[in-house]
Every structure is written in structure tokens, then in C-alpha cells.
Design an enzyme around this catalytic site. Sequence first.
Site, PDB file in Angstrom:
ATOM      1  N   THR A   1       0.839  -1.205   0.000  1.00  0.00           N
ATOM      2  CA  THR A   1       0.000   0.000   0.000  1.00  0.00           C
ATOM      3  C   THR A   1       0.868   1.247   0.000  1.00  0.00           C
ATOM      4  O   THR A   1       0.639   2.188  -0.762  1.00  0.00           O
ATOM      5  CB  THR A   1      -0.910  -0.001   1.249  1.00  0.00           C
TER       6      THR A   1
ATOM      7  N   ILE B   1      -5.183  10.878   6.242  1.00  0.00           N
ATOM      8  CA  ILE B   1      -5.393  10.753   4.799  1.00  0.00           C
ATOM      9  C   ILE B   1      -6.271  11.871   4.283  1.00  0.00           C
ATOM     10  O   ILE B   1      -5.965  12.510   3.275  1.00  0.00           O
ATOM     11  CB  ILE B   1      -6.010   9.372   4.463  1.00  0.00           C
TER      12      ILE B   1
ATOM     13  N   ARG C   1      -8.285   2.936   8.713  1.00  0.00           N
ATOM     14  CA  ARG C   1      -7.907   1.712   8.007  1.00  0.00           C
ATOM     15  C   ARG C   1      -8.085   0.527   8.946  1.00  0.00           C
ATOM     16  O   ARG C   1      -8.075   0.676  10.163  1.00  0.00           O
ATOM     17  CB  ARG C   1      -6.451   1.803   7.525  1.00  0.00           C
TER      18      ARG C   1
ATOM     19  N   HIS D   1      24.164  26.747   9.853  1.00  0.00           N
ATOM     20  CA  HIS D   1      23.495  27.993   9.478  1.00  0.00           C
ATOM     21  C   HIS D   1      23.697  28.227   7.978  1.00  0.00           C
ATOM     22  O   HIS D   1      24.810  28.045   7.493  1.00  0.00           O
ATOM     23  CB  HIS D   1      24.096  29.166  10.254  1.00  0.00           C
TER      24      HIS D   1
HETATM   25  P1  NAI Z   1      -7.541   8.615  10.751  1.00  0.00           P
HETATM   26  O1  NAI Z   1      -7.863   7.675  11.848  1.00  0.00           O
HETATM   27  O2  NAI Z   1      -6.289   9.402  10.764  1.00  0.00           O
HETATM   28  O3  NAI Z   1      -8.748   9.693  10.629  1.00  0.00           O
HETATM   29  C1  NAI Z   1     -10.097   9.314  10.397  1.00  0.00           C
HETATM   30  C2  NAI Z   1     -11.023  10.443  10.843  1.00  0.00           C
HETATM   31  O4  NAI Z   1     -12.347  10.144  10.355  1.00  0.00           O
HETATM   32  C3  NAI Z   1     -11.148  10.590  12.354  1.00  0.00           C
HETATM   33  O5  NAI Z   1     -10.818  11.917  12.724  1.00  0.00           O
HETATM   34  C4  NAI Z   1     -12.628  10.264  12.635  1.00  0.00           C
HETATM   35  O6  NAI Z   1     -13.177  11.014  13.681  1.00  0.00           O
HETATM   36  C5  NAI Z   1     -13.294  10.592  11.311  1.00  0.00           C
HETATM   37  N1  NAI Z   1     -14.572   9.878  11.051  1.00  0.00           N
HETATM   38  C6  NAI Z   1     -14.814   8.556  11.194  1.00  0.00           C
HETATM   39  N2  NAI Z   1     -16.089   8.261  10.814  1.00  0.00           N
HETATM   40  C7  NAI Z   1     -16.673   9.434  10.414  1.00  0.00           C
HETATM   41  C8  NAI Z   1     -17.973   9.793   9.906  1.00  0.00           C
HETATM   42  N3  NAI Z   1     -18.948   8.885   9.723  1.00  0.00           N
HETATM   43  N4  NAI Z   1     -18.220  11.094   9.599  1.00  0.00           N
HETATM   44  C9  NAI Z   1     -17.239  12.017   9.775  1.00  0.00           C
HETATM   45  N5  NAI Z   1     -15.994  11.721  10.250  1.00  0.00           N
HETATM   46  C10 NAI Z   1     -15.713  10.454  10.567  1.00  0.00           C
HETATM   47  O7  NAI Z   1      -7.711   7.736   9.424  1.00  0.00           O
HETATM   48  P2  NAI Z   1      -7.175   7.958   7.934  1.00  0.00           P
HETATM   49  O8  NAI Z   1      -7.000   9.396   7.640  1.00  0.00           O
HETATM   50  O9  NAI Z   1      -8.104   7.184   7.075  1.00  0.00           O
HETATM   51  O10 NAI Z   1      -5.748   7.286   7.947  1.00  0.00           O
HETATM   52  C11 NAI Z   1      -5.617   5.892   8.298  1.00  0.00           C
HETATM   53  C12 NAI Z   1      -4.227   5.579   8.807  1.00  0.00           C
HETATM   54  O11 NAI Z   1      -3.324   5.600   7.727  1.00  0.00           O
HETATM   55  C13 NAI Z   1      -3.663   6.574   9.810  1.00  0.00           C
HETATM   56  O12 NAI Z   1      -4.054   6.295  11.126  1.00  0.00           O
HETATM   57  C14 NAI Z   1      -2.194   6.382   9.623  1.00  0.00           C
HETATM   58  O13 NAI Z   1      -1.779   5.319  10.432  1.00  0.00           O
HETATM   59  C15 NAI Z   1      -2.029   5.978   8.173  1.00  0.00           C
HETATM   60  N6  NAI Z   1      -1.519   7.100   7.369  1.00  0.00           N
HETATM   61  C16 NAI Z   1      -0.336   7.692   7.697  1.00  0.00           C
HETATM   62  C17 NAI Z   1       0.143   8.756   6.959  1.00  0.00           C
HETATM   63  C18 NAI Z   1       1.443   9.385   7.322  1.00  0.00           C
HETATM   64  O14 NAI Z   1       2.219   8.797   8.065  1.00  0.00           O
HETATM   65  N7  NAI Z   1       1.751  10.594   6.847  1.00  0.00           N
HETATM   66  C19 NAI Z   1      -0.597   9.284   5.815  1.00  0.00           C
HETATM   67  C20 NAI Z   1      -1.815   8.605   5.576  1.00  0.00           C
HETATM   68  C21 NAI Z   1      -2.232   7.555   6.326  1.00  0.00           C
END
Ligand code: NAI
Length: 471
Positions: free
Chosen positions: A42, A188, A276, A448
Site C-alpha cells: 500500500t 489521509i 484503516r 546555518h
Molecule cells: P484517521 O484515523 O487518521 O482519521 C479518520 C477520521 O475520520 C477521524 O478523525 C474520525 O473522527 C473521522 N470519522 C470517522 N467516521 C466518520 C464519519 N462517519 N463522519 C465524519 N468523520 C468520521 O484515518 P485515515 O486518515 O483514514 O488514515 C488511516 C491511517 O493511515 C492513519 O491512522 C495512519 O496510520 C495511516 N496514514 C499515515 C500517513 C502518514 O504517516 N503521513 C498518511 C496517511 C495515512
Amino acid sequence: MKTRKCKVLVVGGGPGGYPAAIRAGQLGLDTVIVEGDRLGGTCLIRGCIPSKAVIHAATEFKHAKDYAANQTMGISVKDPEIDMEKMIGWKSKIVDRLSGGVQMLLKKAGVEAVAGWATFEDAKTCVVEREGEEKLKITAEHVILANGSTETELPFMPFDGDIVISSTHALELKEVPKHLVVIGAGYIGLELGIAYAKLGSKVTFVEALDRIMPLFDAEMTKPVMQWLKKHDVDVRLSCKAKGLTEKDGKTHLEFETAEGETDSVRASKVLVAVGRKPCTQNWGLENMGVDMDGAFVKADQQCRTAMRDVWAIGDLIGEPMLAHKATAQGEMVAEIIAGHRRVHDPVSIAAVCFTEPEVVGVGLTPDEAKEAGHETVIGRFPLSASGRALAVNAGDSGFVRVTARKSDHVILGIHAVGAHIAEMSGEFALAVEMGARLEDIAGTIHVHPTMTEAFAESALAALGHPIHIPA
Ligand code: NAI
């Protein structure tokens, strides 16, 4: 059916599985890796890497639009345009190159890569369905499960790849959606939502909680909220998505507001980014005799499962679901199998969100440190006082904040916000992992002009005598 016996079988060719296989190969273990899609997982195929390419392209385009609008830095540009198909093609080439690189690295390490879908009959035996080839039965002494995770769907609004899209679809769009609604303002959602706002979409976030990015504290998310506000991005907090609806012949997303009322917003695409879940279905996990820990496979600090010589790493065994954690665990397991004494016991795992501006967190926040019973000193340094940040037009907002134990100045946490700040996460992680004290950071001569000076200055601020801001 063909058969193959090996010492180590790795299932899953993502950032957990492929480093595990490479390390096992380097250590002279007869290793096979099975991947049902493309090598890279992924992260490389439809996550970290392609999203960072799209985010970068979107940022470049936004800069061009800014030059066109107000000749920032005296640069004038006329009517910049974005060709999404070309941009996605450029992104795909990066993915192809890296996936090919993984294949080459496995080969050089003496690992056999098998393309196909593995289904386990018992803990140590799987059958691989291969396209255009005979099935392959593999029996291994050690099995490393690195099956990863997949996007969560909203049951009332499943992905259709057209209107309701996942992050995977969002990285393959042929044109910039006019009205993009993002459900979930987490990692995400924010990364991709901000990228599409830069590309020209009218973006609305619908988030169930009363704040964005719950993993980071309010001081850190403030600059991101300011960017969203400044760029006319609509953020609907404490709102729960309910489903699609038609209004005046146009698709809308309906949601419940904090007050319990129903509202809706125009949506040409809806990106669902609500978390996820580990991939635990359709590959015979139930035949392996491992224990579960909720939705995850249960594993200890050495990534051992309940079944002898079956190991599990990465997203499959729990939070944080981060590629770099999976990689560390994969390398460790290969070394344990080879007889090394290892354990997964990091002081902290750095987390970075590639938003605008970028957000980095390592270790404890001031509140978390307090909750853990520490008396702390905190130092902050704003990027507006960094010559380098100003010279690269990144000094508008952002800061480095260091939290240390008052008694001995051991650094407990480092949190930072700002353009390009992700590149500083390595130094932050090193400091926390090595138990650095404020004096160690302040006493390290930082080059620097670089933004790393902001870290040394934050340590000086915590000690009470910063140079480039008033004490
Ligand atoms: P996330 O857990 O970061 O955020 C999901 C959000 O959706 C939460 O704030 C939640 O309250 C909200 N939500 C859930 N159901 C809902 C609904 N019915 N209506 C409105 N809001 C709702 O999950 P995300 O963004 O999908 O990412 C998944 C995982 O992927 C992350 O936890 C991370 O581990 C990994 N990831 C890491 C990245 C990085 O390291 N830069 C980048 C992208 C993903």
C-alpha cells in the site's frame, strides 16, 4: 501442484514484508516472499509515495498560481494549468521505478519473490494461486505475516470508484473534482483534501470529532486550521456523514450537525477517509492458530504470535499503522530468526502528517508529559525568527516545541509545524531515542542557515536563553 520448502516465508511485499525478506536474505536464510499485487505494498503503490508525489505536484501548482496572482518573489507566470492525466502519469512512473527497485533488491539479497495470492492451510503451509502458472504449495519453518491494512468503508456509502472514492481512487483521478467532500479530517483526509484544494477543488471536510487531527494537540493543528481558513476550505466539525442525496439534480453529501440537524453540501466526489483496518480476511488466517487482539493479530514485543515460529508485523498487529514501524519490525524479526537478540522497544515512533504546513510529533506532548507525572520545561521557537525559513518563503507560520523533564532536562517530546519540517523528523527521533538532554541539542552546532537551527533554539528557549528570540 508444485511445492517449495523454505526457511522463511514472508507474506506481503509492503514496507514491513519486503525489508523483512531482504534482511532474512542478507543473513543467509532461504527466503521466499509472496505478494498478490505489486511489490511495494500500500505504502509504495497506493499510499505514502504516490500521495507525496501528488501533494508535491499540487504544491508546485499552487506556487505557480500564487506567482500568477501576485508575483511573489518578483516571479510572474501567466495562467498556469494542471494536466491531471500527465501529473498522475508522472506519479505512476515514480511508483513503477520504486516497485522495480524492490524487486531488484530482493533478487540481490537472494530472496525468491512469488507473485500470487497465498492462502494458508495451516500455520506453516500456504498455497499460492499464480496467474498463468501452476499453483505453488510453500512449506516454511518460519512464517512472517505482513498482510497490511485496507481502507475502511462507511457501510451506508460503499466505495463505487466514481462518486464515493477511497484514497486509492483519489490518487488516480483524471480531472480535478469541482466539489470534493472529504469525510474524516485525519491523516489521509487532510493530506489529500489539502492537495486537491491546491489543485483547485472546492473542498469541504466533514469530521465527526470537534477538531481536526486528534493525534496532535491544538497548538499544532492551529496553523493547519489557519491555512484551511485562508484558502476557503470548509471545515464542518462535530458533523457525521449520513449518505448521498440529490438536490436540484446535483449530488450532495448529507450529514448530521452537532445540533442534531441535517445539512448537506455539494459533492462531485466524496473521499471517505475514516481509518484503516488490518487485512485479516480471505487468506486463511483462521487456519493458523494465532490469537487475536480485537481486529488485529496478537503479537508480543518480538512480533511473535501465539503460534510458534509464526510472526506478525506492521499494520496487521496494531497502531501506529505507519510504514516505518512495519519496516523496523520486519528487520527485527528476520534478525531474531537468524539468532540475534532483538526486541521492538522504541522510546517513540515519529509521526508526520504531510499537510500544509507539515506536522511532526515525536514523544510526549506537554499534556501527555504532565499526565505521565513529569514536571516539565518547554521551549518554543517560531519559524518566523528563522532566517532560512524566511528565505525559502516558509516563515509564515510554524514552530518547533521541545518538552523536557525539569529535573534532568531529558527531552520527552518534540513537536513541530511548518513547511518542509517533515525532513527534521529524523533528528527529533534520534534525540528522543538516544535520551538527549536540552544541553546536548543546544550544544550541537547546527548548520546555518538551515531550519534545524530552530530545534537548537527551542532547546535554548527551554533553558531560558535563546539567541534569536527575546528570552
Ligand atoms: P484517521 O484515523 O487518521 O482519521 C479518520 C477520521 O475520520 C477521524 O478523525 C474520525 O473522527 C473521522 N470519522 C470517522 N467516521 C466518520 C464519519 N462517519 N463522519 C465524519 N468523520 C468520521 O484515518 P485515515 O486518515 O483514514 O488514515 C488511516 C491511517 O493511515 C492513519 O491512522 C495512519 O496510520 C495511516 N496514514 C499515515 C500517513 C502518514 O504517516 N503521513 C498518511 C496517511 C495515512
